[in-house]
Design a protein around this motif. Structure first.
Motif, PDB file in Angstrom:
ATOM      1  N   THR A  12      94.388  48.838 114.679  1.00 32.40           N
ATOM      2  CA  THR A  12      95.433  49.553 113.957  1.00 32.40           C
ATOM      3  C   THR A  12      94.906  50.847 113.349  1.00 32.40           C
ATOM      4  OG1 THR A  12      94.941  48.308 111.961  1.00 32.40           O
ATOM      5  CG2 THR A  12      96.677  47.436 113.379  1.00 32.40           C
ATOM      6  N   ASP A  13      93.801  51.342 113.844  1.00 31.61           N
ATOM      7  CA  ASP A  13      93.199  52.539 113.278  1.00 31.61           C
ATOM      8  C   ASP A  13      94.134  53.749 113.339  1.00 31.61           C
ATOM      9  OD1 ASP A  13      90.940  51.081 112.765  1.00 31.61           O
ATOM     10  OD2 ASP A  13      89.915  51.733 114.581  1.00 31.61           O
ATOM     11  N   THR A  16      97.016  53.504 110.655  1.00 26.77           N
ATOM     12  CA  THR A  16      96.623  53.572 109.254  1.00 26.77           C
ATOM     13  C   THR A  16      95.901  54.875 108.916  1.00 26.77           C
ATOM     14  OG1 THR A  16      94.585  52.381 109.738  1.00 26.77           O
ATOM     15  CG2 THR A  16      96.464  51.071 108.995  1.00 26.77           C
ATOM     16  N   LYS A  17      95.810  55.782 109.873  1.00 28.72           N
ATOM     17  CA  LYS A  17      95.196  57.080 109.616  1.00 28.72           C
ATOM     18  C   LYS A  17      96.064  57.844 108.619  1.00 28.72           C
ATOM     19  CE  LYS A  17      93.805  61.324 111.823  1.00 28.72           C
ATOM     20  NZ  LYS A  17      93.813  62.133 113.047  1.00 28.72           N
ATOM     21  N   THR A  47     100.426  57.579 105.532  1.00 26.73           N
ATOM     22  CA  THR A  47      99.869  57.059 106.773  1.00 26.73           C
ATOM     23  C   THR A  47     100.761  57.471 107.950  1.00 26.73           C
ATOM     24  OG1 THR A  47     101.051  54.960 106.646  1.00 26.73           O
ATOM     25  CG2 THR A  47      98.868  55.058 105.612  1.00 26.73           C
ATOM     26  N   CYS A  49     101.908  55.634 110.280  1.00 26.84           N
ATOM     27  CA  CYS A  49     102.983  54.651 110.452  1.00 26.84           C
ATOM     28  C   CYS A  49     104.173  54.976 109.549  1.00 26.84           C
ATOM     29  CB  CYS A  49     102.439  53.257 110.170  1.00 26.84           C
ATOM     30  SG  CYS A  49     103.624  51.944 110.429  1.00 26.84           S
ATOM     31  N   GLU A  50     103.906  55.281 108.285  1.00 29.83           N
ATOM     32  CA  GLU A  50     104.980  55.616 107.345  1.00 29.83           C
ATOM     33  C   GLU A  50     105.720  56.872 107.786  1.00 29.83           C
ATOM     34  OE1 GLU A  50     103.129  54.000 103.143  1.00 29.83           O
ATOM     35  OE2 GLU A  50     102.519  55.969 103.863  1.00 29.83           O
TER      36      GLU A  50
END
Length: 62
Positions: A12-13, A16-17, A47, A49-50
């Motif tokens: 998941t790197d 979460t970057k 992040t 993802c957000e």
């Protein structure tokens, strides 16, 4: 059929970057109004993802 996956096997790197919101908007062609909304929601950093789940991008037609 189900399969058990260990959490250590999932990478998941990339999700979460942490990105700068302004840099993310520039790279993904997000307009200034939407950028202001993201800055208000997350502040200067969030992040990937957000940002990907909360950004609304205009349709790009050919």
């Amino acid at each position: 059929m189900t399969e058990h996956i260990e959490p250590s096997q999932i990478e998941t790197d990339d999700l979460t970057k942490v990105w700068s919101v302004t840099e993310f908007c520039a790279r993904h062609h997000i307009d200034t109004e939407e950028q202001a909304q993201l800055l208000k929601l997350f502040g200067p950093f969030a992040t990937a993802c957000e940002l990907l789940h909360n950004a609304r991008r205009a349709q790009r037609f050919r």
